[in-house]
Design a protein around this motif. Structure first.
Motif, PDB file in Angstrom:
ATOM      1  N   LEU A   1       0.821  -1.214   0.000  1.00  0.00           N
ATOM      2  CA  LEU A   1       0.000   0.000   0.000  1.00  0.00           C
ATOM      3  C   LEU A   1       0.854   1.263   0.000  1.00  0.00           C
ATOM      4  CD1 LEU A   1      -2.928  -0.994   2.398  1.00  0.00           C
ATOM      5  CD2 LEU A   1      -2.953  -0.775  -0.107  1.00  0.00           C
ATOM      6  N   GLU A   2       1.931   1.227  -0.786  1.00  0.00           N
ATOM      7  CA  GLU A   2       2.756   2.419  -0.990  1.00  0.00           C
ATOM      8  C   GLU A   2       3.027   2.575  -2.481  1.00  0.00           C
ATOM      9  OE1 GLU A   2       6.316   2.306   1.292  1.00  0.00           O
ATOM     10  OE2 GLU A   2       5.285   2.349   3.230  1.00  0.00           O
ATOM     11  N   ALA A   3       2.952   3.810  -2.963  1.00  0.00           N
ATOM     12  CA  ALA A   3       3.162   4.068  -4.385  1.00  0.00           C
ATOM     13  C   ALA A   3       3.794   5.442  -4.575  1.00  0.00           C
ATOM     14  CB  ALA A   3       1.847   3.981  -5.158  1.00  0.00           C
ATOM     15  N   THR A   4       4.389   5.642  -5.733  1.00  0.00           N
ATOM     16  CA  THR A   4       4.990   6.934  -6.084  1.00  0.00           C
ATOM     17  C   THR A   4       4.446   7.376  -7.435  1.00  0.00           C
ATOM     18  OG1 THR A   4       7.049   6.422  -4.918  1.00  0.00           O
ATOM     19  CG2 THR A   4       7.135   8.178  -6.551  1.00  0.00           C
ATOM     20  N   VAL A   5       4.033   8.641  -7.503  1.00  0.00           N
ATOM     21  CA  VAL A   5       3.564   9.229  -8.759  1.00  0.00           C
ATOM     22  C   VAL A   5       4.478  10.405  -9.101  1.00  0.00           C
ATOM     23  CG1 VAL A   5       1.668  10.381  -9.956  1.00  0.00           C
ATOM     24  CG2 VAL A   5       1.180   8.535  -8.337  1.00  0.00           C
ATOM     25  N   THR A   6       5.086  10.356 -10.283  1.00  0.00           N
ATOM     26  CA  THR A   6       6.030  11.396 -10.711  1.00  0.00           C
ATOM     27  C   THR A   6       5.512  12.086 -11.965  1.00  0.00           C
ATOM     28  OG1 THR A   6       7.885  10.105  -9.850  1.00  0.00           O
ATOM     29  CG2 THR A   6       8.407  11.882 -11.386  1.00  0.00           C
ATOM     30  N   LEU A   7       5.462  13.415 -11.940  1.00  0.00           N
ATOM     31  CA  LEU A   7       5.098  14.214 -13.115  1.00  0.00           C
ATOM     32  C   LEU A   7       6.366  14.875 -13.635  1.00  0.00           C
ATOM     33  CD1 LEU A   7       1.880  16.027 -11.791  1.00  0.00           C
ATOM     34  CD2 LEU A   7       2.113  13.713 -12.679  1.00  0.00           C
ATOM     35  N   ASP A   8       6.682  14.641 -14.905  1.00  0.00           N
ATOM     36  CA  ASP A   8       7.952  15.129 -15.450  1.00  0.00           C
ATOM     37  C   ASP A   8       7.770  15.450 -16.924  1.00  0.00           C
ATOM     38  OD1 ASP A   8      10.579  15.840 -15.570  1.00  0.00           O
ATOM     39  OD2 ASP A   8      11.396  13.839 -15.209  1.00  0.00           O
ATOM     40  N   GLN A   9       8.803  16.058 -17.510  1.00  0.00           N
ATOM     41  CA  GLN A   9       8.799  16.391 -18.926  1.00  0.00           C
ATOM     42  C   GLN A   9      10.162  16.052 -19.518  1.00  0.00           C
ATOM     43  OE1 GLN A   9       8.381  20.295 -21.881  1.00  0.00           O
ATOM     44  NE2 GLN A   9       7.775  20.475 -19.749  1.00  0.00           N
ATOM     45  N   LEU A  10      10.154  15.474 -20.715  1.00  0.00           N
ATOM     46  CA  LEU A  10      11.398  15.099 -21.378  1.00  0.00           C
ATOM     47  C   LEU A  10      11.256  15.302 -22.876  1.00  0.00           C
ATOM     48  CD1 LEU A  10      14.252  13.849 -21.104  1.00  0.00           C
ATOM     49  CD2 LEU A  10      13.196  11.615 -21.487  1.00  0.00           C
ATOM     50  N   GLU A  11      12.098  16.174 -23.424  1.00  0.00           N
ATOM     51  CA  GLU A  11      12.151  16.424 -24.868  1.00  0.00           C
ATOM     52  C   GLU A  11      10.778  16.765 -25.449  1.00  0.00           C
ATOM     53  OE1 GLU A  11      13.966  13.021 -26.614  1.00  0.00           O
ATOM     54  OE2 GLU A  11      15.949  13.436 -25.760  1.00  0.00           O
ATOM     55  N   GLY A  12      10.082  17.671 -24.777  1.00  0.00           N
ATOM     56  CA  GLY A  12       8.810  18.150 -25.294  1.00  0.00           C
ATOM     57  C   GLY A  12       7.630  17.224 -25.093  1.00  0.00           C
ATOM     58  N   ARG A  13       7.822  16.139 -24.349  1.00  0.00           N
ATOM     59  CA  ARG A  13       6.721  15.211 -24.076  1.00  0.00           C
ATOM     60  C   ARG A  13       6.543  15.050 -22.571  1.00  0.00           C
ATOM     61  NH1 ARG A  13       4.872  12.352 -28.411  1.00  0.00           N
ATOM     62  NH2 ARG A  13       4.172  10.564 -27.188  1.00  0.00           N
ATOM     63  N   GLY A  14       5.301  14.986 -22.157  1.00  0.00           N
ATOM     64  CA  GLY A  14       5.012  14.836 -20.743  1.00  0.00           C
ATOM     65  C   GLY A  14       5.109  13.381 -20.313  1.00  0.00           C
ATOM     66  N   ARG A  15       5.597  13.164 -19.105  1.00  0.00           N
ATOM     67  CA  ARG A  15       5.716  11.810 -18.570  1.00  0.00           C
ATOM     68  C   ARG A  15       5.087  11.741 -17.186  1.00  0.00           C
ATOM     69  NH1 ARG A  15      11.468   9.318 -18.391  1.00  0.00           N
ATOM     70  NH2 ARG A  15      11.799  11.156 -17.075  1.00  0.00           N
ATOM     71  N   ILE A  16       4.311  10.710 -16.976  1.00  0.00           N
ATOM     72  CA  ILE A  16       3.781  10.415 -15.641  1.00  0.00           C
ATOM     73  C   ILE A  16       4.198   8.982 -15.316  1.00  0.00           C
ATOM     74  CG2 ILE A  16       1.743  10.154 -14.213  1.00  0.00           C
ATOM     75  CD1 ILE A  16       0.347  12.212 -15.872  1.00  0.00           C
ATOM     76  N   ILE A  17       4.904   8.831 -14.199  1.00  0.00           N
ATOM     77  CA  ILE A  17       5.398   7.512 -13.801  1.00  0.00           C
ATOM     78  C   ILE A  17       4.699   7.091 -12.512  1.00  0.00           C
ATOM     79  CG2 ILE A  17       7.418   6.162 -13.151  1.00  0.00           C
ATOM     80  CD1 ILE A  17       9.109   8.212 -14.731  1.00  0.00           C
ATOM     81  N   VAL A  18       4.043   5.939 -12.554  1.00  0.00           N
ATOM     82  CA  VAL A  18       3.378   5.371 -11.380  1.00  0.00           C
ATOM     83  C   VAL A  18       4.122   4.086 -11.028  1.00  0.00           C
ATOM     84  CG1 VAL A  18       1.237   4.470 -10.422  1.00  0.00           C
ATOM     85  CG2 VAL A  18       1.166   6.344 -12.090  1.00  0.00           C
ATOM     86  N   SER A  19       4.700   4.045  -9.834  1.00  0.00           N
ATOM     87  CA  SER A  19       5.515   2.885  -9.464  1.00  0.00           C
ATOM     88  C   SER A  19       5.173   2.401  -8.057  1.00  0.00           C
ATOM     89  CB  SER A  19       7.004   3.231  -9.553  1.00  0.00           C
ATOM     90  OG  SER A  19       7.318   4.308  -8.690  1.00  0.00           O
ATOM     91  N   ASP A  20       5.482   1.133  -7.814  1.00  0.00           N
ATOM     92  CA  ASP A  20       5.281   0.559  -6.488  1.00  0.00           C
ATOM     93  C   ASP A  20       6.359  -0.489  -6.241  1.00  0.00           C
ATOM     94  OD1 ASP A  20       4.235  -2.370  -6.910  1.00  0.00           O
ATOM     95  OD2 ASP A  20       3.091  -1.164  -8.340  1.00  0.00           O
ATOM     96  N   ALA A  21       6.512  -0.892  -4.999  1.00  0.00           N
ATOM     97  CA  ALA A  21       7.502  -1.911  -4.624  1.00  0.00           C
ATOM     98  C   ALA A  21       6.805  -3.204  -4.239  1.00  0.00           C
ATOM     99  CB  ALA A  21       8.365  -1.401  -3.470  1.00  0.00           C
ATOM    100  N   GLY A  22       5.715  -3.504  -4.955  1.00  0.00           N
ATOM    101  CA  GLY A  22       4.912  -4.677  -4.638  1.00  0.00           C
ATOM    102  C   GLY A  22       5.464  -5.963  -5.219  1.00  0.00           C
TER     103      GLY A  22
END
Length: 397
Positions: free
Chosen positions: A321-342
């Protein structure tokens, strides 16, 4: 004296031979410029030689001249030695003016390095890539280039063959599909908002009114010393109504969160994190390096729903029940990374099974329609990382 006469006789013979060779070379070059023959420049140990196809290959030359794709032959240094009519129609340059031009110079400047890399890597099996060709009117033509190295092991002939396919219509069709997908998403969101308003303005208000009336009846019943059973029935009705109101309130919020009516995604992601923690106990670390202020409303809604779906997957399947959400931008494109240690999973096995990967495949299709994509990385026992990527330059609308 005889030796001097012999020298005088040899000089005219050599001059005549050189003159004949020069005439033959000029005739060959003239034929090449008029596209009557196909040709290569061959580099050998004893010098450079022009090699042309013989008469048996005339049907081949006719086919190349009449084909709908641009056909270009380069010598090893990338210089154009031949092109068919379709190609110089593409770039709007007269055919004879293209001979001797570096093909790289016809590529848009910001794509030339990528073209050079592919040109060096292309072997006999060929490579394909998409580029834009410059035209004389200042516009550009999107094309798919199929590049092949040509080598004749018998005589050492070498060259480069390029087939250029105009993909303007395909790109226009893709843009129309993306536009339709955007309109579909907007229509869906409008319908969600309409249902949300009905739940909030009509059903919830009606339930509140019934609850208030029951509360009044209960007070009246107690004052009139009503039976204990009646009082308990009223309590049960009130409890059920309270539950119904809570359900409709949550449904209304889920269908059309008020937070999405603002700009950017950071605030919406923070709200979603608090909701997931309150409802499911999921602890989310939000790392917002980019807020995506330039996103259209339909794209913001799509990403919000995508992240919410991924977080639901973590609650249901990750065993953590732990997660990380990252909002980022790379080379003109948006990135959203959703990760967990499950507990993770076998990506290939899951993604190849439409039944188990239904949600992820649906998300992949929806992102693809607006020019985005999804990349899933996971390993059994080593958590999961899902990366969403979308355009930020407005090409999706």
């Amino acid at each position: 004296m005889p030796k001097r006469n012999q020298s005088r006789q040899e000089a005219p013979d050599e001059t005549g031979e050189l003159k004949n060779r020069l005439e033959e070379t000029e005739e060959t070059l003239r034929a090449i410029r008029q596209y009557m023959v196909d040709a290569f420049v061959v580099t050998r140990s004893d010098g450079t030689q022009v090699v042309t196809l013989n008469d048996a290959d005339f049907p081949y030359r006719m086919m190349v001249e009449s084909m709908n794709e641009g056909a270009v032959t380069l010598i090893p240094d990338g210089t154009i030695f031949y092109c068919n009519r379709r190609f110089y129609d593409m770039v709007q340059i007269e055919g004879k003016k293209l001979i001797g031009v570096r093909f790289q110079d016809l590529i848009l400047p910001d794509e030339q390095d990528a073209f050079d890399a592919i040109l060096k890597e292309a072997g006999r099996d060929g490579m394909r890539a998409e580029f834009c060709l410059k035209t004389t009117n200042g516009n550009s033509v999107p094309v798919q280039l199929s590049i092949y190295q040509l080598t004749n092991s018998t005589d050492g002939t070498s060259g480069i063959s390029i087939i250029a396919t105009d993909i303007s219509e395909r790109i226009q069709a893709e843009e129309k599909i993306r536009s339709l997908a955007s309109k579909l998403t907007m229509a869906e969101q409008e319908e969600r908002h309409r249902i949300s308003q009905i739940l909030h303005d009509d059903l919830q208000q009606l339930l509140f009114a019934i609850k208030a009336q029951l509360s009044f009846l209960r007070d009246t019943s107690e004052k009139n010393q009503g039976s204990l059973g009646s009082s308990m029935d009223l309590d049960q009705i009130q409890a059920s109504l309270s539950e119904a109101i809570a359900i409709t309130r949550n449904l209304s919020i889920d269908l059309s969160p008020i937070v999405l009516q603002g700009e950017g995604l950071t605030e919406a992601m923070a709200w979603l994190s608090s909701q997931m923690k309150e409802q499911y106990g999921l602890q989310i670390t939000l790392d917002a390096k980019e807020d995506f202020h330039s996103l259209d409303n339909h794209m913001r809604v799509l990403l919000f729903q995508a992240v919410r779906e991924l977080l639901f997957n973590i609650v249901k399947h990750a065993g953590n029940l732990e997660a990380t959400v990252t909002l980022d931008q790379l080379e003109g494109r948006g990135r959203i990374i959703v990760s967990d240690a499950g507990i993770g999973f076998d990506v290939e096995a899951i993604m190849n099974d439409p039944r188990t990967a239904h949600g992820l495949l649906m998300l992949q299709d929806r992102l693809g329609l607006v020019g985005g994509n999804i990349e899933v990385t996971s390993k059994v026992g080593d958590g999961t990382r899902v990366e969403l990527e979308i355009p930020l330059d407005g090409t999706s609308t």
